[in-house]
Design a protein around this motif. Structure first.
Motif, PDB file in Angstrom:
ATOM      1  N   ALA A   1       1.023  -1.446   0.478  1.00  0.00           N
ATOM      2  CA  ALA A   1      -0.181  -0.336  -0.068  1.00  0.00           C
ATOM      3  C   ALA A   1       0.995   1.119  -0.221  1.00  0.00           C
ATOM      4  O   ALA A   1       1.667   1.388   0.863  1.00  0.00           O
TER       5      ALA A   1
ATOM      6  N   MET B   1       1.539   4.644   0.034  1.00  0.00           N
ATOM      7  CA  MET B   1       1.712   6.753   0.136  1.00  0.00           C
ATOM      8  C   MET B   1       1.622   7.567  -0.708  1.00  0.00           C
ATOM      9  O   MET B   1       3.234   7.657  -1.009  1.00  0.00           O
ATOM     10  N   THR B   2       1.225   7.417  -2.723  1.00  0.00           N
ATOM     11  CA  THR B   2       1.787   8.647  -3.107  1.00  0.00           C
ATOM     12  C   THR B   2       1.190   9.797  -3.581  1.00  0.00           C
ATOM     13  O   THR B   2       1.729  10.900  -3.658  1.00  0.00           O
TER      14      THR B   2
ATOM     15  N   PHE C   1      -3.503   6.284  -0.410  1.00  0.00           N
ATOM     16  CA  PHE C   1      -2.305   4.354  -0.714  1.00  0.00           C
ATOM     17  C   PHE C   1      -3.125   3.784  -1.774  1.00  0.00           C
ATOM     18  O   PHE C   1      -4.760   4.215  -2.580  1.00  0.00           O
ATOM     19  N   GLU C   2      -2.364   3.852  -2.667  1.00  0.00           N
ATOM     20  CA  GLU C   2      -2.256   2.837  -3.690  1.00  0.00           C
ATOM     21  C   GLU C   2      -1.610   1.692  -3.452  1.00  0.00           C
ATOM     22  O   GLU C   2      -0.380   1.831  -3.295  1.00  0.00           O
TER      23      GLU C   2
ATOM     24  N   ASP D   1       1.388   7.405  11.126  1.00  0.00           N
ATOM     25  CA  ASP D   1       1.238   7.295  10.791  1.00  0.00           C
ATOM     26  C   ASP D   1       0.269   8.126   9.430  1.00  0.00           C
ATOM     27  O   ASP D   1      -0.135   8.931   8.923  1.00  0.00           O
TER      28      ASP D   1
ATOM     29  N   TYR E   1      -0.386  11.127   7.101  1.00  0.00           N
ATOM     30  CA  TYR E   1      -0.987   9.863   5.352  1.00  0.00           C
ATOM     31  C   TYR E   1      -2.007  11.567   5.577  1.00  0.00           C
ATOM     32  O   TYR E   1      -1.756  12.643   4.503  1.00  0.00           O
TER      33      TYR E   1
ATOM     34  N   VAL F   1       5.857   3.272   1.093  1.00  0.00           N
ATOM     35  CA  VAL F   1       5.147   2.265   2.519  1.00  0.00           C
ATOM     36  C   VAL F   1       5.329   2.566   3.856  1.00  0.00           C
ATOM     37  O   VAL F   1       6.453   2.117   4.504  1.00  0.00           O
TER      38      VAL F   1
ATOM     39  N   TYR G   1       2.795  -2.047   6.041  1.00  0.00           N
ATOM     40  CA  TYR G   1       2.022  -2.101   4.541  1.00  0.00           C
ATOM     41  C   TYR G   1       2.414  -3.025   3.236  1.00  0.00           C
ATOM     42  O   TYR G   1       1.909  -2.420   2.403  1.00  0.00           O
TER      43      TYR G   1
ATOM     44  N   MET H   1      -6.566   0.082   3.211  1.00  0.00           N
ATOM     45  CA  MET H   1      -5.945   0.985   4.013  1.00  0.00           C
ATOM     46  C   MET H   1      -6.786   2.703   3.998  1.00  0.00           C
ATOM     47  O   MET H   1      -6.416   3.485   4.939  1.00  0.00           O
ATOM     48  N   ASN H   2      -7.086   3.024   3.222  1.00  0.00           N
ATOM     49  CA  ASN H   2      -7.510   4.347   3.002  1.00  0.00           C
ATOM     50  C   ASN H   2      -9.098   4.241   4.137  1.00  0.00           C
ATOM     51  O   ASN H   2      -8.952   5.287   4.446  1.00  0.00           O
TER      52      ASN H   2
END
Length: 399
Positions: free
Chosen positions: A39, A41-42, A47-48, A75, A79, A90, A163, A378-379
């Motif tokens: 997952a 975090m972009t 999260f992608e 986290d 986020y 990640v 993750y 995860m989102n």
């Protein structure tokens, strides 16, 4: 000739455990795949799911199939705002899983316990070239001076946080064999280590004792675990302070004798009297400030007696300035203050025994995990954490 099948099975198992072949399979019977999902975090609040090749395991490396990972307040901050500038990253540093591959040089964990394929492990820190962080003097510096899986910028390995389906543990990392703990307990090791460290810091003041009146402000996971650690150490006269009735009820199940809801009081003077009343008319001997609120830090001095002590552990990132009157809050009361941030390696190892003790005396420590989500959720998991709908939110690998 009599053949003891059980003895043969035991010998085969022993031989396989000693083999260093990278083709070894995990105890769950599944072959290690060529790729793993993470997952990633972009960008903030996104999260992608990405898929990457699993790197070859070097002589000092370990490949772990992730079983689960807690979601930390750190986290959540990352986020929301990326305060550490890690994107793409990640996340996940409260994780645990099963060894599925290991290099030929890997024989023991960081405490000297044997490591084998199939063992359940957690990680603590990654050593850097820093003489103050060493296994030979575990108390010199806390984990803040080292790298941590789940807070590493992305690189060509990619499997840098919990993750994910798999995490790649590199040589030079600290790894602990925790196969004697169940999954929920293992997920809680990292946050519990934070409180083991905080209580050890508090003990250095010489004020925290068995019969101390102790106030714990903030009943999120950190404050609740603080109460549990105190209770396992024999401290019984504990008052919890929070504004959430459900969390205050849970605090009493964790070992607090009384609970004070600050929403029931108008102003700090009235709240201070409410805390004193909970102690039978006395101020606290010692206080733990477990929130990230500057206003809460300003208020907590009022709850403490002259000559008392305070451990501030609520600010894991910069939460802003707090207003304190040095004369009335510190000097005139001769308050002994210690700060606490994360943990040392020694605290991490001690935490394993704390969890066993907490479970043995019936504290509902594992009930802290209230929500469980898969990797592709995860989102939703992070939004659940941010909305404070539960206590400890966890990612569970459902594969």
């Amino acid at each position: 000739m009599h053949i003891d099948e059980n003895e043969i099975a035991r010998l085969v198992k022993s031989v396989l455990a000693e083999m260093d072949t990278p083709a070894a399979k995990p105890k769950n019977g599944g072959a290690v795949p060529k790729t793993a999902r993470v997952a990633m975090m972009t960008k903030t609040e996104q999260f992608e799911i990405k898929e990457y090749p699993i790197p070859e395991v070097g002589d000092d490396d370990i490949l772990v199939k992730v079983e689960g990972c807690g979601i930390c307040g750190t986290d959540a901050h990352e986020y929301k705002r990326d305060p550490f500038g890690l994107i793409p990253v990640v996340l996940g540093h409260e994780g645990t899983g099963e060894i599925v591959k290991m290099g030929k040089n890997v024989k023991k964990d960081s405490a000297g316990k044997p490591l084998n394929i199939g063992d359940k492990v957690v990680t603590c820190m990654i050593f850097k070239d820093n003489p103050d962080i060493t296994m030979f003097d575990l108390n010199k510096q806390n984990v803040g001076g080292a790298d941590v899986y789940g807070l590493l910028p992305d690189d060509d390995v990619h499997l840098n946080g919990w993750y994910s389906d798999y995490i790649f543990i590199r040589g030079g990392s600290t790894v602990f064999n925790v196969s004697d703990l169940d999954l929920d307990s293992r997920i809680l090791i990292e946050p519990c280590a934070v409180l083991v460290h905080a209580v050890e810091r508090a003990k250095t003041t010489g004020i925290l004792r068995f019969n101390s009146r102790v106030v714990v402000q903030g009943c999120g996971p950190i404050g609740l675990i603080c109460i549990a650690v105190l209770r396992t150490m024999g401290v019984e006269n504990i008052v919890a302070v929070d504004g959430n009735p459900a969390r205050l009820e849970f605090a009493k199940r964790m070992g607090a004798e009384a609970a004070v809801n600050f929403a029931d009081f108008k102003g700090i003077e009235a709240l201070t009297e409410g805390v004193k009343d909970a102690f039978g008319g006395y101020p606290a001997d010692f206080a733990f400030q477990c929130t990230g609120s500057p206003a809460a830090h300003s208020n907590i001095y009022k709850f403490i007696r002259n000559g008392g002590g305070l451990c501030e552990l609520g600010f894991f990132i910069n939460g802003g300035d707090a207003t304190v009157n040095p004369h009335f809050d510190m000097c005139a009361k001769e308050i002994t203050l210690v700060g606490s941030w994360v943990y040392t390696l020694r605290d991490y190892a001690t935490t394993f025994d704390f969890l066993k003790r907490a479970n043995a005396i019936g504290l509902p420590i594992k009930e802290l995990i209230t929500h469980r989500f898969g990797l592709d959720e995860m989102n939703e998991a992070m939004q659940t954490n941010l909305s404070q709908k539960g206590l400890k939110i966890a990612y569970i690998n459902k594969d």
